[in-house]
Design an enzyme around this catalytic site. Structure first.
Site, PDB file in Angstrom:
ATOM      1  N   HIS A  40       2.003   1.347 -10.103  1.00 21.47           N
ATOM      2  CA  HIS A  40       2.199   2.464  -9.176  1.00 21.47           C
ATOM      3  C   HIS A  40       2.890   3.651  -9.848  1.00 21.47           C
ATOM      4  O   HIS A  40       3.013   4.720  -9.228  1.00 21.47           O
ATOM      5  CB  HIS A  40       3.021   2.035  -7.965  1.00 21.47           C
ATOM      6  CG  HIS A  40       2.344   1.026  -7.095  1.00 21.47           C
ATOM      7  ND1 HIS A  40       1.091   1.223  -6.577  1.00 21.47           N
ATOM      8  CD2 HIS A  40       2.748  -0.207  -6.660  1.00 21.47           C
ATOM      9  CE1 HIS A  40       0.736   0.167  -5.859  1.00 21.47           C
ATOM     10  NE2 HIS A  40       1.724  -0.714  -5.904  1.00 21.47           N
ATOM     11  N   ASP A  96      -4.488  -6.524  -8.328  1.00 26.14           N
ATOM     12  CA  ASP A  96      -3.323  -6.570  -7.450  1.00 26.14           C
ATOM     13  C   ASP A  96      -3.729  -6.301  -6.000  1.00 26.14           C
ATOM     14  O   ASP A  96      -4.734  -5.645  -5.727  1.00 26.14           O
ATOM     15  CB  ASP A  96      -2.320  -5.513  -7.919  1.00 26.14           C
ATOM     16  CG  ASP A  96      -0.958  -5.629  -7.283  1.00 26.14           C
ATOM     17  OD1 ASP A  96      -0.071  -6.218  -7.904  1.00 26.14           O
ATOM     18  OD2 ASP A  96      -0.779  -5.111  -6.157  1.00 26.14           O
ATOM     19  N   HIS A 156      -2.364  -4.262  -4.065  1.00 21.65           N
ATOM     20  CA  HIS A 156      -2.233  -2.828  -3.824  1.00 21.65           C
ATOM     21  C   HIS A 156      -3.008  -2.035  -4.870  1.00 21.65           C
ATOM     22  O   HIS A 156      -3.088  -2.432  -6.032  1.00 21.65           O
ATOM     23  CB  HIS A 156      -0.760  -2.412  -3.884  1.00 21.65           C
ATOM     24  CG  HIS A 156       0.131  -3.189  -2.975  1.00 21.65           C
ATOM     25  ND1 HIS A 156       0.782  -4.348  -3.372  1.00 21.65           N
ATOM     26  CD2 HIS A 156       0.490  -2.977  -1.690  1.00 21.65           C
ATOM     27  CE1 HIS A 156       1.499  -4.811  -2.359  1.00 21.65           C
ATOM     28  NE2 HIS A 156       1.339  -4.001  -1.327  1.00 21.65           N
ATOM     29  N   ASP A 159      -0.319 -10.859  -5.722  1.00 20.18           N
ATOM     30  CA  ASP A 159       0.055 -10.676  -4.316  1.00 20.18           C
ATOM     31  C   ASP A 159      -1.140 -10.613  -3.375  1.00 20.18           C
ATOM     32  O   ASP A 159      -0.968 -10.450  -2.163  1.00 20.18           O
ATOM     33  CB  ASP A 159       0.948  -9.455  -4.131  1.00 20.18           C
ATOM     34  CG  ASP A 159       0.497  -8.241  -4.913  1.00 20.18           C
ATOM     35  OD1 ASP A 159      -0.535  -8.321  -5.618  1.00 20.18           O
ATOM     36  OD2 ASP A 159       1.166  -7.194  -4.837  1.00 20.18           O
TER      37      ASP A 159
END
Length: 347
Positions: free
Chosen positions: A159, A194, A196, A283
Site C-alpha cells: 500500500h 493479497d 487488498h 489475508d
C-alpha cells in the site's frame, strides 16, 4: 535449498490503534504475525537467514527522497513539538501540487495516507529491515542462480506508494524487489494475491512498461483501499495495458479466486516476463479477521501450485495475512505446493 530472510529488527514496530468507522481499533499488523509465519518457515525446512544490510540505494530507487527523510526524522520532530509517542495525521492536503509543508503536522498529513500507518520511534528501523529482507531475496534469485526465495517482510509494503504510506505499509517491499530484479531481467511481473489491492505498487509502476503489475483482491468499491483497484485501471502513457486488476465479490472462495489467478497468469505469459515477484498476502483466507474473501488452506496450496507452474525466477514477498488459527498453515500450504511444482519443472 530455498532461502528465507527475516530480521528481528522487523519486530520492533507496533502501531497500536487506527480509526475504523470513527472508533479506535487495535491495529492487526502486530509483531506476532511474523512470529507465527516463522513457525511455518521452520516447518517447511527453509534456511532462515538474516538479510544483511544493502544500504539505501535499492530503497531510494523506488521512494522519493523527501519521503525517506520524513520516515527517518518525523518522530523526533513530532516529539520536539510536543506531540505524542505516535505520529498520526490529523489533516490531509486536497492535492499535493503546492509547496512542501514545513510543519510536522503538515508533513504527517502529506506522507501518511490514513491512520493505519502511525510512525513510532522504531518504525523506520523495522521498515528498513523489512525492505532489506526483500532485497536479499531478490538478489538471491538475481545474482546467485536460485529459482526462488522468500522474504518474510513485516511491516508489509504494497500500500506504500512513492511518497505516501498507507494500510500498515511504509516501504514497498515488492516494488523494491522488482526493481532489483530489473538489473538482470528486462521484463518483470508483480502478481499481488493479497486480500487488498496493491495500490502503492500500482502507483509506482503505472506509467512503466518494463514491470507489469497484476492484483487479485476484494472489490475496492466496498473494501479497502476503496479508491483504486478497479478493472478499468490499465496504466497510463508507456504503461497503458501493463496494469491489470481482478476485483472479486466479497466472500469469494477458492473457485472464484483461482479463476482470476488463471487470467492473471495468462497475462504474465503474454507479457513474456523474465522473472516474477509474488506479493504474497495471506489475508484472502476464510479465517482472516478482515473477512473479505474465503480461500481455504487447500486453496492456498492450489494457488502455490499454479504460480510454481509459471517456471520463472520468483521472489515471494510477504504482504498481509493477520493472526488466525490457519495463518501458519496457509503459508505452509502455499510454499509446499509452490516448491513441489518447481521441483517437478524441467530445467
Amino acid at each position: 535449498m530455498m532461502y528465507a530472510y527475516f530480521s528481528d529488527d522487523q519486530l520492533r514496530h507496533h502501531g497500536q490503534t487506527f480509526m475504523v468507522a470513527g472508533e479506535p481499533k487495535p491495529i492487526p499488523e502486530v509483531p506476532e504475525r511474523a512470529e507465527i509465519l516463522t513457525t511455518a518457515v521452520k516447518r517447511l525446512g527453509l534456511d532462515l537467514r538474516e538479510p544483511g544490510d544493502f544500504g539505501m540505494g535499492p530503497i531510494a530507487a523506488i521512494h522519493a527522497p523527501e519521503y525517506l527523510k520524513f520516515l527517518q526524522t518525523i518522530h523526533d520532530e513530532w516529539k520536539a513539538a510536543g506531540g505524542s509517542d505516535l505520529v498520526v495525521p490529523s489533516i490531509h492536503p486536497f492535492d499535493r501540487m503546492g509547496p512542501y509543508p514545513r510543519s510536522h503536522i503538515g508533513k504527517a498529513g502529506f506522507h501518511l495516507g490514513d491512520t493505519s500507518c502511525p510512525v513510532s520511534k522504531t518504525t523506520w528501523q523495522s521498515a528498513y529491515a523489512s525492505a532489506q529482507a526483500a532485497i536479499a531475496a531478490a538478489r538471491d534469485v538475481r545474482d546467485h542462480g536460485q529459482k526462488s526465495a522468500y522474504a518474510l517482510c513485516r511491516p508489509p509494503g504494497h500500500h506504500a506508494s512513492r511518497d505516501i504510506a498507507g494500510g500498515f505499509c511504509y516501504l514497498n517491499n515488492s516494488a523494491i524487489a522488482a526493481q532489483e530484479l530489473r538489473a538482470k531481467y528486462d521484463r518483470v511481473a508483480i502478481l499481488d494475491v493479497d486480500l487488498h489491492h496493491g495500490n502503492g505498487t500500482q502507483h509506482i509502476f503505472y506509467t512503466r512498461d518494463d514491470v507489469m503489475t497484476l492484483s487479485i483482491h476484494a472489490d475496492p468499491g466496498v473494501f479497502y483501499p476503496f479508491f483504486w483497484g478497479h478493472a478499468e485501471e490499465r496504466g497510463e502513457d508507456a504503461g497503458l495495458g501493463f496494469n491489470h486488476n481482478f476485483p472479486l465479490p466479497l466472500g469469494s472462495g477458492n473457485d472464484v479466486f483461482l479463476a482470476a489467478l488463471d487470467r492473471a497468469l495468462s497475462m504474465i505469459d503474454h507479457f513474456s516476463a523474465d522473472a516474477v515477484v509474488i506479493a504474497l498476502g495471506l489475508d484472502a483466507s476464510q479465517d482472516d479477521p478482515f473477512g473479505g474473501l474465503a480461500v481455504t488452506p487447500a486453496g492456498f496450496a492450489e494457488i502455490g501450485k499454479k504460480i510454481g507452474g509459471v517456471k520463472l525466477p520468483t521472489v515471494l514477498v510477504q504482504e498481509g495475512g493477520y493472526v488466525s488459527n490457519t495463518l501458519a498453515e496457509n503459508l505452509f500450504q502455499f510454499v509446499s505446493a509452490f516448491r513441489a511444482t518447481i521441483a517437478e519443472s524441467p530445467e
